[in-house]
Design a protein around this motif. Structure first.
Motif, PDB file in Angstrom:
ATOM      1  N   ASP A 380     -11.967  21.758 -67.845  1.00 47.14           N
ATOM      2  CA  ASP A 380     -11.594  20.684 -66.915  1.00 47.14           C
ATOM      3  C   ASP A 380     -10.462  19.817 -67.466  1.00 47.14           C
ATOM      4  OD1 ASP A 380     -13.493  21.512 -65.090  1.00 47.14           O
ATOM      5  OD2 ASP A 380     -15.071  20.229 -65.926  1.00 47.14           O
ATOM      6  N   GLU A 381      -9.753  20.335 -68.478  1.00 44.04           N
ATOM      7  CA  GLU A 381      -8.519  19.758 -69.018  1.00 44.04           C
ATOM      8  C   GLU A 381      -8.713  18.481 -69.831  1.00 44.04           C
ATOM      9  OE1 GLU A 381      -4.984  19.909 -66.712  1.00 44.04           O
ATOM     10  OE2 GLU A 381      -5.675  21.543 -65.442  1.00 44.04           O
ATOM     11  N   LYS A 382      -9.762  18.463 -70.682  1.00 44.07           N
ATOM     12  CA  LYS A 382      -9.867  17.362 -71.659  1.00 44.07           C
ATOM     13  C   LYS A 382      -8.625  17.406 -72.532  1.00 44.07           C
ATOM     14  CE  LYS A 382     -13.369  15.082 -74.471  1.00 44.07           C
ATOM     15  NZ  LYS A 382     -13.732  14.122 -73.442  1.00 44.07           N
ATOM     16  N   PRO A 383      -7.944  16.264 -72.750  1.00 45.51           N
ATOM     17  CA  PRO A 383      -6.596  16.306 -73.337  1.00 45.51           C
ATOM     18  C   PRO A 383      -6.505  16.761 -74.798  1.00 45.51           C
ATOM     19  CG  PRO A 383      -6.944  14.269 -72.121  1.00 45.51           C
ATOM     20  CD  PRO A 383      -8.274  14.924 -72.234  1.00 45.51           C
ATOM     21  N   LEU A 384      -7.424  16.301 -75.668  1.00 47.97           N
ATOM     22  CA  LEU A 384      -7.262  16.553 -77.105  1.00 47.97           C
ATOM     23  C   LEU A 384      -8.546  17.119 -77.693  1.00 47.97           C
ATOM     24  CD1 LEU A 384      -5.859  16.300 -79.885  1.00 47.97           C
ATOM     25  CD2 LEU A 384      -6.603  13.898 -79.943  1.00 47.97           C
ATOM     26  N   ILE A 385      -8.414  18.237 -78.382  1.00 45.58           N
ATOM     27  CA  ILE A 385      -9.551  18.845 -79.068  1.00 45.58           C
ATOM     28  C   ILE A 385      -9.217  18.970 -80.549  1.00 45.58           C
ATOM     29  CG2 ILE A 385     -11.012  20.901 -79.303  1.00 45.58           C
ATOM     30  CD1 ILE A 385     -11.492  19.312 -76.729  1.00 45.58           C
TER      31      ILE A 385
END
Length: 820
Positions: A380-385
């Motif tokens: 769902d496009e969480k910005p930073l991993i």
């Protein structure tokens, strides 16, 4: 009847080490629900699996009778086409099966397992005569409940071994067996409380409610708390009501019976919520950092791979943060790779202040359910991993940048099980598939990455100065030969090291001591007859662990009670030879009794909490001297380290591996870089029997260019990476003659095609591990894609032939491309 041309087939991969995908018939009623990336329930032999659809096709001919898909598990794809392309590249390049890649890539919670259930035979006439007590119990339970799992049968019979009872009931035609997929992932739920609709809609009724409960002080407090909390949230966690009103479940149950409130279970995320700080202290970029940032951005316009070569303490992380912020502002996702979970504590704490809920952390030590939820968040496009190498398999939808921090670290290489992939190289392929950029960062570049710079594949950007123009630490070499000759050694500590530690502690600074060997002593041996403690399963000495009063094998994990009498000759108190971190911790505590000493190695940080505790206590200066293995070299940032001691540099230099010089330079430079990072120049003491060794001198001079040039000459001369390719084949078997026979047969098959490129077979330094005898074959080859493909196809063909040859079928053969 439906003709073959209209039958829809799904190509399905399974999380198994099988050489091909299978095709299944899609039932007409499921055709609209099946698409690429969906998991489906399929049979294989006598079990059920959650397979992954990777293609749909009509009018195909098969060598086997296709079976039907049983059900569709998902309502949307769990992987993308780009992910599948990456999986296929990994399987092809690293000589493994696509199912093995799938098995490593997907969180365990997404790999549904087949669960055996038993149920009553419809033809059973309910005649219980002749059944034993156990058989009667199970038959009766089945009549009542319809079906049972194997675990439920064990619970009923109160014993582990239940298959004989089940088999007997099957023979008597009392029961039948079936397989069902067991979903190991369950959403996390919490109990919540809601005001009944009429009270929520009309707050004026509060007085009526209080009238109902006026005889109970606790119910009155609970009602007031519920009304107050309901202004902020509709569903109120029970725990918040308990905390605010000092009530409990009996109070809430009473209010429920009176019709004031209702209960429910709601799904919540297991992922940790990171809170950003609006005015988080973020130092201004230095002139060097600004220049490096501009060079990186300019380089990304031409190439998508940049190596940021910055000395320890130069502020590489600050540059990463700026690049990450810009990517997120453009709506892109960023993957920040770290070689080990151990590194995440400090960096997560630092980045969470800046990025807050935009950030997630992913690694193999997370719970299965938590990994599934983060997988979905990335989709769902969480910005930073932030994560270790397993993060490369996450379903990024809009990836813009991959940061590979500490790119030199060997932990980026997966050793076992397959796929034996190199995370650093996989990141490059992943970035190319996603049209993203890759930034490699390190103070000690790997030979491979720097060779790519010299060959024009990567752009080099440098940070040559520490922040605040703090000088790199002063490095002093101590010749152990002279120290022992003149009697100036105290246990394993030279006089200069003891003096430096004492001076540092007097100034209020901290000390780090590095020894890349855990335990108390590496071996226990008898001076009278030469006996030494050896593992029963491995050809390796067992290590003394004094705290546990045990001998332990660091390869297979086996343990023995401490031996106090030599089993060979009866001599008492065998000698404990050598020095590990546990012994260093004890002896340094005796030398400096007022100092607070701690140890950081695999034995003391088995849990994430234990690791974080040591880091926190050292950062807050509750620890004066920290003793550790290579864990303390990995990118940690401490402000008050005055002295770093490398107790025996020769251990790393003498390791029998062509990379030992490279590893030594990296370890010595990295551990030296922990000293004097913020306020003043630190000091490093290197104890060695070889003070003129070129790697040690290059470390002292901080001269990577000289190290790289000298090492390159040796690698080219002896045909080693990064100038030649290397493949290592390991053969394993419990019988030494069988594995040798298998190795020789494998060698003959590949030598016919590859000739002098093949070296071996030979016994490795440790010839037996975990009860398996080993043989190794090495292949050195030119860096030519055509030759590499020929070699790999030859190896796979030879492996298949060996596995079908009588006498060596049971020999296990592992192929490791680009071994570390």
């Amino acid at each position: 009847m439906k003709d073959n041309t209209s039958i829809l087939y799904a190509h399905v991969i399974l999380p198994l080490a099988i050489p091909k995908e299978y095709s299944y018939i899609v039932p007409a009623e499921l055709e609209a629900d099946v698409a690429f990336g969906f998991r489906v329930e399929v049979p294989l032999r006598n079990k059920l699996y959650a397979g992954l659809v990777v293609g749909l096709e009509k009018n195909i001919s098969l060598e086997y009778k296709a079976r039907h898909i049983i059900s569709v598990i998902d309502d949307k794809p769990i992987i993308s086409v780009k992910q599948y392309q990456l999986w296929k590249w990994i399987a092809s390049y690293y000589c493994c099966h696509i199912g093995e890649v799938m098995n490593v890539a997907l969180p365990s919670g997404m790999k549904l397992t087949s669960e055996t259930k038993i149920y009553i035979n419809p033809n059973f006439d309910e005649n219980m005569q002749g059944l034993s007590d156990d058989e009667f119990l199970i038959a009766e339970a089945l009549q009542v409940r319809g079906e049972l799992t194997i675990d439920e049968v064990r619970s009923i019979l109160d014993r582990k071994t239940v298959y004989p009872v089940i088999r007997k009931l099957m023979d008597l035609e009392v029961l039948l067996i079936k397989e069902e997929l067991k979903n190991v992932y369950k959403p996390k739920t919490i109990s919540v409380v809601r005001l009944k609709a009429e009270y929520k809609a009309n707050p004026d009724l509060l007085s009526d409610v209080l009238e109902q409960v006026k005889r109970s002080k606790r119910q009155t407090q609970a009602v007031l708390a519920i009304y107050q909390l309901s202004r902020k949230m509709e569903s109120i966690p029970r725990s918040e009501i308990y905390e605010m009103s000092s009530s409990d479940s009996t109070v809430l149950n009473a209010l429920n019976k009176k019709g004031v409130i209702e209960f429910d279970e709601v799904e919540v995320s297991r992922l940790k919520d990171f809170e950003s700080q609006e005015n988080a202290p973020l130092p201004e970029l230095t002139e060097d950092q600004n220049e490096a940032l501009q060079q990186i951005e300019d380089a990304f316009d031409e190439k998508n791979q940049v190596l940021l070569f910055g000395v320890t303490g130069s502020g590489k992380t600050r540059v990463y943060i700026e690049l990450i912020k810009k990517q997120i502002a453009q709506g892109k996702q960023v993957l920040y790779l770290l070689p080990e979970i151990a590194l995440t504590t400090q960096i997560v704490h630092r980045l969470s202040k800046i990025f807050g809920e935009e950030m997630g952390v992913y690694h193999s030590k997370m719970g299965n359910a938590e990994r599934v939820e983060l997988w979905k968040a990335v989709y769902d496009e969480k910005p930073l991993i932030i994560g270790a190498r397993s993060s490369l398999f996450l379903p990024f939808q809009n990836l813009g940048l991959i940061v590979v921090d500490e790119e030199h670290d060997p932990s980026y290489k997966q050793n076992d099980p397959a796929p034996r992939y190199q995370g650093r190289d996989t990141a490059v392929v992943m970035a190319n598939l996603n049209k993203a950029n890759v930034l490699f960062g390190t103070a000690t570049p790997s030979m491979e990455s720097y060779a790519n710079v010299t060959q024009g594949k990567y752009t080099l950007v440098e940070l040559r100065e520490r922040i605040g123009n703090i000088s790199l630490p002063e490095i002093e070499l101590v010749d152990l030969r002279q120290q022992y000759k003149t009697g100036r050694m105290k246990a394993g500590f030279s006089q200069p090291l003891c003096q430096a530690i004492e001076a540092s502690l007097e100034q209020g600074d901290q000390v780090m001591l590095f020894q890349n060997r855990r335990g108390y002593a590496p071996t226990l041996s008898c001076n009278a007859c030469g006996w030494h403690s050896e593992c029963d399963n491995c050809d390796i000495s067992m290590t003394v662990h004094k705290h546990f009063d045990e001998l332990r094998c660091h390869y297979c994990g086996s343990r023995k009670r401490m031996i106090t009498i030599c089993p060979a000759c009866g001599t008492e108190h065998p000698s404990q030879k050598g020095m590990g971190t546990e012994k260093i911790e004890l002896e340094i505590s005796q030398l400096f009794p007022k100092a607070r000493v701690a140890r950081m190695d695999f034995d003391t940080v088995k849990t994430r909490t234990a690791y974080e505790t040591i880091i926190h206590e050292y950062t807050s200066r509750k620890i004066d001297i920290l003793v550790g293995t290579q864990m303390i070299t990995k990118g940690l940032d401490f402000e008050h380290v005055g002295v770093v001691g490398i107790l025996n540099a020769d251990l790393t230099l003498q390791f029998p591996d062509f990379r030992s010089g490279e590893r030594a330079f990296q370890l010595f430079t990295q551990v030296s870089g922990r000293a004097g990072r913020k306020h003043k120049q630190g000091k490093v003491i290197i104890q060695t029997f070889q003070p003129q060794h070129p790697v040690i001198l290059e470390t002292v001079d901080n001269n990577f260019a000289r190290f790289f040039a000298r090492e390159s000459v040796e690698r080219k001369r002896f045909l080693y990476p990064p100038y030649f390719r290397l493949i290592e084949i390991t053969l394993k078997h419990k019988d030494p003659k069988t594995v040798l026979h298998g190795a020789r047969h494998m060698y003959e098959l590949i030598y016919k095609v590859l000739g002098k490129r093949v070296i071996g077979p030979s016994q490795p330094g440790v010839a037996r591990l975990r009860g398996q005898y080993l043989q190794k074959i090495h292949i050195k080859m030119e860096k030519d894609p055509a030759i590499l493909n020929k070699v790999k196809s030859t190896l796979l063909s030879a492996k298949a032939q060996c596995q079908n040859t009588p006498g060596i079928k049971t020999v296990r053969i592992n192929i490791d491309v680009d071994p570390m």
